[in-house]
Design a protein around this motif. Structure first.
Motif, PDB file in Angstrom:
ATOM      1  N   PHE A 127       0.637  -0.895  -0.343  1.00 14.52           N
ATOM      2  CA  PHE A 127       0.135  -0.016  -0.183  1.00 14.52           C
ATOM      3  C   PHE A 127       0.827   1.096   0.087  1.00 14.52           C
ATOM      4  N   VAL A 128       1.792   0.765  -0.029  1.00 17.94           N
ATOM      5  CA  VAL A 128       3.269   2.470  -1.135  1.00 17.94           C
ATOM      6  C   VAL A 128       2.755   3.399  -2.260  1.00 17.94           C
ATOM      7  N   PRO A 129       2.533   3.958  -2.001  1.00 19.38           N
ATOM      8  CA  PRO A 129       1.890   4.420  -3.564  1.00 19.38           C
ATOM      9  C   PRO A 129       3.012   4.247  -4.368  1.00 19.38           C
ATOM     10  N   ALA A 130       4.080   3.952  -3.948  1.00 17.51           N
ATOM     11  CA  ALA A 130       5.767   4.394  -5.366  1.00 17.51           C
ATOM     12  C   ALA A 130       5.274   2.489  -5.375  1.00 17.51           C
ATOM     13  N   ASP A 279      12.869   1.266  -2.826  1.00 14.49           N
ATOM     14  CA  ASP A 279      13.598   0.719  -1.025  1.00 14.49           C
ATOM     15  C   ASP A 279      12.665   1.298  -0.324  1.00 14.49           C
ATOM     16  N   MET A 280      12.139   0.324   1.097  1.00 12.62           N
ATOM     17  CA  MET A 280      11.059   0.742   1.476  1.00 12.62           C
ATOM     18  C   MET A 280      11.769   1.973   2.448  1.00 12.62           C
ATOM     19  N   GLU A 281      13.566   2.225   2.183  1.00 13.47           N
ATOM     20  CA  GLU A 281      13.874   3.723   3.274  1.00 13.47           C
ATOM     21  C   GLU A 281      14.255   4.339   2.511  1.00 13.47           C
ATOM     22  N   ASN A 282      13.498   4.189   1.127  1.00 11.73           N
ATOM     23  CA  ASN A 282      13.662   5.589   0.636  1.00 11.73           C
ATOM     24  C   ASN A 282      11.751   5.469  -0.183  1.00 11.73           C
ATOM     25  N   MET A 283      11.400   5.154   0.514  1.00 14.04           N
ATOM     26  CA  MET A 283       9.269   5.113   0.490  1.00 14.04           C
ATOM     27  C   MET A 283       8.629   5.909  -0.947  1.00 14.04           C
ATOM     28  N   ASN A 284       9.128   7.146  -0.663  1.00 17.37           N
ATOM     29  CA  ASN A 284       8.313   7.587  -1.439  1.00 17.37           C
ATOM     30  C   ASN A 284       8.874   7.913  -3.071  1.00 17.37           C
ATOM     31  N   LYS A 295      18.109   7.576 -26.886  1.00 21.33           N
ATOM     32  CA  LYS A 295      19.546   7.425 -26.365  1.00 21.33           C
ATOM     33  C   LYS A 295      20.050   8.715 -26.379  1.00 21.33           C
ATOM     34  N   GLY A 296      21.161   8.424 -25.171  1.00 20.66           N
ATOM     35  CA  GLY A 296      21.616   9.650 -24.654  1.00 20.66           C
ATOM     36  C   GLY A 296      21.293  10.073 -23.356  1.00 20.66           C
ATOM     37  N   VAL A 297      19.820   9.740 -23.191  1.00 21.57           N
ATOM     38  CA  VAL A 297      19.691  10.279 -21.724  1.00 21.57           C
ATOM     39  C   VAL A 297      18.664   9.484 -21.047  1.00 21.57           C
ATOM     40  N   GLN A 298      19.452   8.023 -21.651  1.00 22.29           N
ATOM     41  CA  GLN A 298      18.580   7.021 -21.048  1.00 22.29           C
ATOM     42  C   GLN A 298      19.108   6.849 -19.631  1.00 22.29           C
ATOM     43  N   GLY A 299      18.544   5.885 -19.388  1.00 26.02           N
ATOM     44  CA  GLY A 299      19.104   5.779 -17.560  1.00 26.02           C
ATOM     45  C   GLY A 299      17.699   5.391 -16.003  1.00 26.02           C
ATOM     46  N   PHE A 300      17.876   5.043 -15.704  1.00 26.56           N
ATOM     47  CA  PHE A 300      17.524   5.221 -14.251  1.00 26.56           C
ATOM     48  C   PHE A 300      16.889   6.601 -13.863  1.00 26.56           C
ATOM     49  N   ARG A 301      15.564   6.669 -13.900  1.00 22.77           N
ATOM     50  CA  ARG A 301      14.866   8.253 -13.602  1.00 22.77           C
ATOM     51  C   ARG A 301      14.218   8.181 -11.570  1.00 22.77           C
ATOM     52  N   ARG A 302      14.560   9.189 -10.871  1.00 24.67           N
ATOM     53  CA  ARG A 302      14.094   8.632 -10.177  1.00 24.67           C
ATOM     54  C   ARG A 302      12.392   9.551  -9.847  1.00 24.67           C
ATOM     55  N   ILE A 303      11.506   8.801  -9.400  1.00 20.72           N
ATOM     56  CA  ILE A 303       9.804   9.509  -9.445  1.00 20.72           C
ATOM     57  C   ILE A 303       9.350   9.862  -7.931  1.00 20.72           C
ATOM     58  N   LEU A 304       8.958  10.868  -7.520  1.00 16.38           N
ATOM     59  CA  LEU A 304       8.265  11.234  -6.289  1.00 16.38           C
ATOM     60  C   LEU A 304       7.018  11.202  -6.454  1.00 16.38           C
ATOM     61  N   CYS A 305       6.537   9.677  -5.350  1.00  9.81           N
ATOM     62  CA  CYS A 305       5.350   9.287  -5.676  1.00  9.81           C
ATOM     63  C   CYS A 305       4.875   9.725  -4.450  1.00  9.81           C
ATOM     64  N   THR A 306       4.238  11.305  -4.673  1.00  8.93           N
ATOM     65  CA  THR A 306       3.598  11.985  -4.058  1.00  8.93           C
ATOM     66  C   THR A 306       2.603  13.335  -5.007  1.00  8.93           C
ATOM     67  N   GLU A 307       2.012  12.908  -6.334  1.00  8.29           N
ATOM     68  CA  GLU A 307       1.758  13.100  -7.303  1.00  8.29           C
ATOM     69  C   GLU A 307       0.016  12.371  -6.843  1.00  8.29           C
ATOM     70  N   GLU A 308      -0.753  13.361  -7.798  1.00  2.74           N
ATOM     71  CA  GLU A 308      -2.128  12.738  -7.474  1.00  2.74           C
ATOM     72  C   GLU A 308      -1.914  11.389  -7.900  1.00  2.74           C
ATOM     73  N   GLU A 309      -1.654  11.358  -9.136  1.00  2.41           N
ATOM     74  CA  GLU A 309      -1.938  10.268  -9.868  1.00  2.41           C
ATOM     75  C   GLU A 309      -1.432   9.178  -9.531  1.00  2.41           C
ATOM     76  N   HIS A 310      -0.224   9.091  -8.328  1.00  3.17           N
ATOM     77  CA  HIS A 310       0.488   8.246  -7.704  1.00  3.17           C
ATOM     78  C   HIS A 310      -0.481   7.636  -6.339  1.00  3.17           C
ATOM     79  N   PRO A 311      -1.525   6.632  -6.501  1.00  6.82           N
ATOM     80  CA  PRO A 311      -2.251   6.346  -5.687  1.00  6.82           C
ATOM     81  C   PRO A 311      -2.117   6.542  -4.170  1.00  6.82           C
ATOM     82  N   TYR A 312      -2.696   6.830  -3.162  1.00  3.58           N
ATOM     83  CA  TYR A 312      -3.281   7.270  -2.203  1.00  3.58           C
ATOM     84  C   TYR A 312      -2.587   9.075  -1.591  1.00  3.58           C
ATOM     85  N   ALA A 313      -1.625   8.953  -2.924  1.00  5.04           N
ATOM     86  CA  ALA A 313      -0.941   9.994  -2.312  1.00  5.04           C
ATOM     87  C   ALA A 313      -1.803  11.642  -2.764  1.00  5.04           C
ATOM     88  N   GLY A 314      -2.528  11.487  -2.431  1.00  2.00           N
ATOM     89  CA  GLY A 314      -3.636  12.688  -3.158  1.00  2.00           C
ATOM     90  C   GLY A 314      -4.717  13.027  -1.648  1.00  2.00           C
TER      91      GLY A 314
END
Ligand SMILES: NC(=O)c1ccc[n+]([C@@H]2O[C@H](COP(=O)([O-])OP(=O)(O)OC[C@H]3O[C@@H](n4cnc5c(N)ncnc54)[C@H](O)[C@@H]3O)[C@@H](O)[C@H]2O)c1
Length: 380
Positions: A127-130, A279-284, A295-314
């Protein structure tokens, strides 16, 4: 609610916050708290906002002013209490793991089915939004076919040999060690996100075989009560590989001896079109990678799951104003209360608890016999 320490506090707080943050169809009333020590349970009830107390769970279950039983006691009590509660027609939420054995879990599942009550098991990390958002990405096909599910659940709270022989270290009370205590959460997340597990192979280890006697004293703290020592009868660490029905390749580790890792509950999922990492220690945060990024900008990116689109966060604060551990219980218990109001089943429920228990049993058998074990062959 029966029990009032670590999970007792988490659940009590969550019930109180449901109507504060959510437009719920029903509002829980904290009617009665149950524990064996009258003075201690009264103090806990006063602090956590419960209206009355009982000192025997059988008396609690008999009460007609109670619709729901919440079980937050050690694992060996879950089956007896849940079956009695189902027979009394109460809706039930129980902490994980569902039971000590597959046989107990099967009886619990049968009892809730027979008496047609709403049932839930407290795998709160779903039930973590992320985590919910990761599930949405998978269901929407954003990762494509899933190749890998890789989970670690790492703690270190029992690393000191003078840490006492708490209930979590006794097989007859807990069922298993790191496996059922924290590995069960990874198994549940795996089933939630990727699907059913078909086969497992495992190894487990008990690093410290004897400890002084003692008790939990809140959270994951404990107090030594005697210089006498007793035997640790569960695993301190377990690692296993899993084949999923879908063909996904699973690797898991659960340990309470990972020095420096307090509650590092993580997973990474790799699919043909991308990956997610949590990772639960940075659960958002949810880390995502998509192969169709330029290509060229590919890579892991971080989404901070605190937007309306993220379940429960709103339900909470403006974007970027993060939430924490306690919110996972608010979301889970909100879903439970809504399901009761709607008279429909919810998940994870006792069926999930039973399926998780089959996986736990297959892992234990595999570690013992040094063999691959089919999960459904333990079905009875
Ligand atoms: N969802 C999670 O992340 C999570 C986290 C921690 C614990 N848990 C689960 O919650 C349950 C409780 O764990 P906890 O950490 O709160 O334990 P705890 O030791 O902090 O509290 C247990 C409570 O149960 C009471 N109790 C113990 N034996 C009892 C008995 N025979 N009859 C009645 N009451 C009894 C104790 O007095 C205490 O109030 C366990 O099943 C555990 O696996 C789940």
């Amino acid at each position: 609610m029966i029990g009032y320490q670590f999970m007792g506090k988490a659940h009590s707080h969550a019930y109180r916050d449901i109507p504060f943050f959510f437009e719920s169809k029903a509002n829980p009333i904290l009617q009665a708290l149950c524990g064996r020590n009258e003075k201690a349970v009264q103090e806990a009830a006063d602090k956590m906002g419960w209206q009355s107390i009982e000192t025997d769970w059988r008396d609690l279950i008999k009460r007609e002013d109670i619709d729901v039983i919440d079980i937050v006691t050690p694992n060996h009590t879950h089956a007896e209490i849940a079956i009695a509660a189902a027979e009394a027609g109460k809706h039930i939420i129980t902490e994980k793991p569902l039971a000590l054995t597959v046989e107990e879990a099967a009886r619990m599942k049968e009892a809730v089915e027979k008496h047609n009550v709403i049932h839930m098991i407290c795998h709160n990390y779903r039930f973590v939004p992320a985590v919910q958002y990761a599930k949405r990405l998978i269901d929407d096909g954003r990762l494509g076919k899933i190749f890998h599910f890789r989970a670690n659940y790492l703690q270190d709270f029992i690393i000191d040999p003078s840490f006492p022989l708490i209930w979590r270290l006794k097989k007859e009370v807990s069922g298993s060690g790191a496996l059922g205590d924290i590995g069960a959460h990874s198994i549940d997340l795996a089933r939630f996100l990727v699907g059913e597990i078909d086969e497992v192979v495992a190894m487990s280890k008990t690093f410290i075989k004897e400890r002084p006697l003692g008790e939990m004293s809140g959270g994951l703290s404990a107090e030594v009560s005697s210089q006498e020592v007793g035997e640790v009868t569960v695993d301190d660490a377990v690692a296993f590989m899993a084949k999923f029905d879908s063909g996904t390749f699973g690797t898991f580790e659960a340990t309470r001896f990972a020095t420096g890792n307090r509650n590092k509950n993580t997973f990474e999922i790799n699919g043909e079109k991308g990956s997610v990492r949590w990772d639960m220690e940075n659960m958002n945060d949810l880390h995502v990678y998509f192969t169709d990024d330029e290509k060229g900008v590919q890579g892991f990116r971080r989404i901070l799951c605190t937007e309306e689109e993220h379940p429960y966060a709103g339900a909470y604060w403006p974007a970027g104003h993060i939430i924490g551990y306690e919110h996972t219980f608010i979301h889970l218990l909100y879903e439970f209360v809504e399901a009761i109001a709607d008279q429909r089943q919810v998940s994870p429920n006792f069926h999930d608890g039973y399926k998780n228990q089959l996986v736990l049993a297959a892992i234990e058998k595999s570690a013992e016999q040094k063999s691959w074990e089919k999960v459904d062959q333990l079905n009875n």
